[in-house]
Write an enzyme that holds these catalytic residues in place. Structure first.
Site, PDB file in Angstrom:
ATOM      1  N   GLU A 305     -23.028 -58.271  36.060  1.00 42.09           N
ATOM      2  CA  GLU A 305     -21.962 -58.216  35.406  1.00 42.09           C
ATOM      3  C   GLU A 305     -20.738 -57.574  36.038  1.00 42.09           C
ATOM      4  OE1 GLU A 305     -20.150 -55.954  31.308  1.00 42.09           O
ATOM      5  OE2 GLU A 305     -22.307 -56.476  31.333  1.00 42.09           O
ATOM      6  N   CYS A 339     -14.678 -52.407  31.507  1.00 46.02           N
ATOM      7  CA  CYS A 339     -14.723 -53.764  32.079  1.00 46.02           C
ATOM      8  C   CYS A 339     -13.922 -54.738  31.041  1.00 46.02           C
ATOM      9  CB  CYS A 339     -16.040 -54.299  32.258  1.00 46.02           C
ATOM     10  SG  CYS A 339     -17.263 -54.176  31.262  1.00 46.02           S
TER      11      CYS A 339
END
Length: 544
Positions: A305, A339
């Site tokens: 990720e 993020c």
């Protein structure tokens, strides 16, 4: 009567969610408007202050490992304070951790899935019991505000509960096919040794999610935390040992990514690499893990990720009050160090000036201060490296675009004021490269078609949002906005386990969504056993 406390005579209309129920419920957030909760949080912060100076090192096979090197972890809100010291594992320590995990792999694999799931449920209860303790540590080690830190602990609890329920279902073999005289069963087995490399920005939640997924599926785990959040990670290791995870099942290995991380990624006995972090490091991991080393008998499974350059579109008919509040939280919550954080807001021409004026005034009202204070909406960035990088980014673009807002930041810590650039060129570095800090680019556009084109123009596809009251615009965004998680008329951060399975595509990552229905499958290998049941002399039942 009118002056009575409204909560005094409340009667619950139904029973609250029970963690033992089959149905999954998200852990509720703490209400810091309640005096008792504020007092407990302040007490927990004070308790951590009394422990400053300890050393937190590797733990292999249940035993602490002495290290020759260490790094100090300072409080980003007050850099004169040293929280503790992180003992750095060596390559030899990493090799010992791999051998330990490999040797215990068969034992852990043969442990019934129900027992592994029970351990996750026990871990969830311990995390809940130590919620203030763990949240307080995050305010000190990585600079999370109170609500953000509480949310991180709650998400860790959710991962444990959700994955334990999922594994109980996955452990049941499924009958496939219905041919007479034949029984085929579809089932799963673990992959082996899992390397978990975790980030600092969700120091407990993401770490717990990756580790719990690997463990409950029967893989042994080497837990390599980020250097900036190794004290939080050491607390997770302590709790796992306390609730009864076997010593051989999980190894704790703080260390430098370029040393022990690199060694472990390339190790022939590591079967899975689960990584959350920067695009640069993630791509390096993918490349290194693809090489089959001498003695390696499997292909590594890699889950990464990575980052995002996330955008929120403000349509011409958007509710600007809601839009401003959502953008401010999405861009500046935890100092833009998520993020999922919004770093671009794409505004249609007809509402651009009104929206921008309100956005600047709302941002001006944010209080910047130590994350240990409940008053602080904006705390420090995580460390000096992040501070210098973000400051340089701002200075490098001051001459290129209008600096609509940059407030005063206090000294003594790594504080950076929320910063807003307006009339930003959508093709510029400011609008296309990830910053990972409280810097927002406001982009003007003529219509929704152009807004969607701009939103999709980066190499990332993680989160995005749109504020609109037009069903047609919303439907277009659903179909055309290229993101893994699209949020409509709400902020684009704060994903919850099961409700908002999280993850992106393009260069934002590879693998299925964390907290989603198929996440655990990545840690498992599917198998099918097919039996001819037409045996001489008898035909056994084919009921399964």
């Amino acid at each position: 009567v009118l002056l009575e406390d409204p909560s005094a005579n409340l009667v619950a209309s139904s029973a609250g969610p029970n963690s033992s129920d089959q149905q999954f419920f998200n852990e509720p957030p703490l209400d810091f408007a309640v005096l008792n909760n504020r007092e407990k949080m302040n007490q927990a912060i004070d308790q951590w202050r009394s422990k400053f100076g300890k050393t937190y090192g590797p733990v292999v096979n249940g035993s602490p490992i002495s290290t020759k090197r260490s790094i100090s972890r300072e409080n980003p809100s007050r850099t004169s304070e040293v929280l503790g010291h992180i003992g750095l594992a060596s390559v030899d320590d990493a090799e010992l951790a791999v051998r330990t995990a490999r040797d215990y792999s068969a034992k852990w694999q043969s442990t019934p899935a129900s027992e592994r799931a029970d351990l996750l449920d026990k871990l969830a209860e311990r995390l809940k019991a130590e919620k203030f303790h763990l949240a307080a540590l995050q305010t000190l080690e990585v600079g999370k505000g109170w609500q953000e830190a509480d949310g991180d602990v709650a998400e860790a609890i959710d991962f444990c509960r959700y994955y334990s329920r999922q594994m109980r279902e996955l452990a049941k073999p499924r009958r496939v096919g219905r041919a007479p005289g034949e029984v085929s069963l579809y089932h799963y087995q673990p992959r082996g040794v899992a390397l978990v490399i975790a980030p600092w920005n969700f120091p407990l939640a993401i770490l717990t999610g990756m580790v719990s997924a690997a463990l409950v599926t029967g893989n042994t785990v080497i837990m390599k935390p980020a250097e900036q959040s190794s004290i939080v990670a050491s607390e997770l290791m302590r709790l796992m040992m306390d609730v009864g995870f076997p010593q051989g099942a999980v190894q704790f290995l703080p260390g430098l990514g370029e040393e022990v991380g690199d060694y472990l990624v390339k190790h022939k006995d590591v079967a899975i690499v689960s990584f959350t972090g920067s695009k640069k490091v993630g791509l390096e991991i993918l490349e290194k893990a693809s090489v089959v080393r001498p003695g390696q008998t499997h292909l590594k499974k890699v889950l990464v990720e990575l980052g995002g350059k996330n955008a929120i579109i403000i349509d011409s008919d958007a509710d600007l009050d809601e839009a401003v509040a959502g953008v401010v939280y999405s861009a500046f919550g935890f100092q833009g160090q998520k993020c999922s954080a919004c770093s671009r807001v794409i505004v249609l021409e007809s509402v651009y000036d009104r929206f921008t004026t309100r956005l600047v005034e709302a941002t001006r009202s944010l209080h910047i201060g130590p994350s240990t204070s409940p008053r602080s909406y904006v705390g420090p960035v995580v460390d000096k490296e992040a501070f210098d990088r973000i400051q340089n980014t701002i200075m490098n673009h001051e001459a290129d675009f209008k600096l609509a807002y940059r407030g005063e930041a206090p000294g003594g810590g790594y504080f950076i004021s929320p910063t807003i650039f307006t009339d930003v060129d959508p093709a510029s570095a400011l609008a296309t490269q990830e910053i990972f800090g409280p810097v927002l680019s406001v982009i003007r556009t003529q219509d929704l078609s152009h807004a969607l084109k701009i939103a999709n123009s980066t190499e990332y596809a993680l989160t995005g949002g749109i504020y609109s009251r037009s069903p047609a615009s919303i439907e277009r965004a659903k179909n055309e906005f290229e993101v893994g998680n699209l949020y409509i008329n709400r902020g684009n951060t704060g994903a919850l386990v099961e409700r908002h399975p999280f993850g992106g595509f393009k260069l934002s990552g590879l693998g299925s969504k964390a907290g989603g229905p198929d996440y655990l499958l990545q840690f498992l290998e599917p198998r099918v056993t097919t039996e001819n049941t037409m045996r001489r002399g008898f035909i056994p039942s084919e009921e399964v």
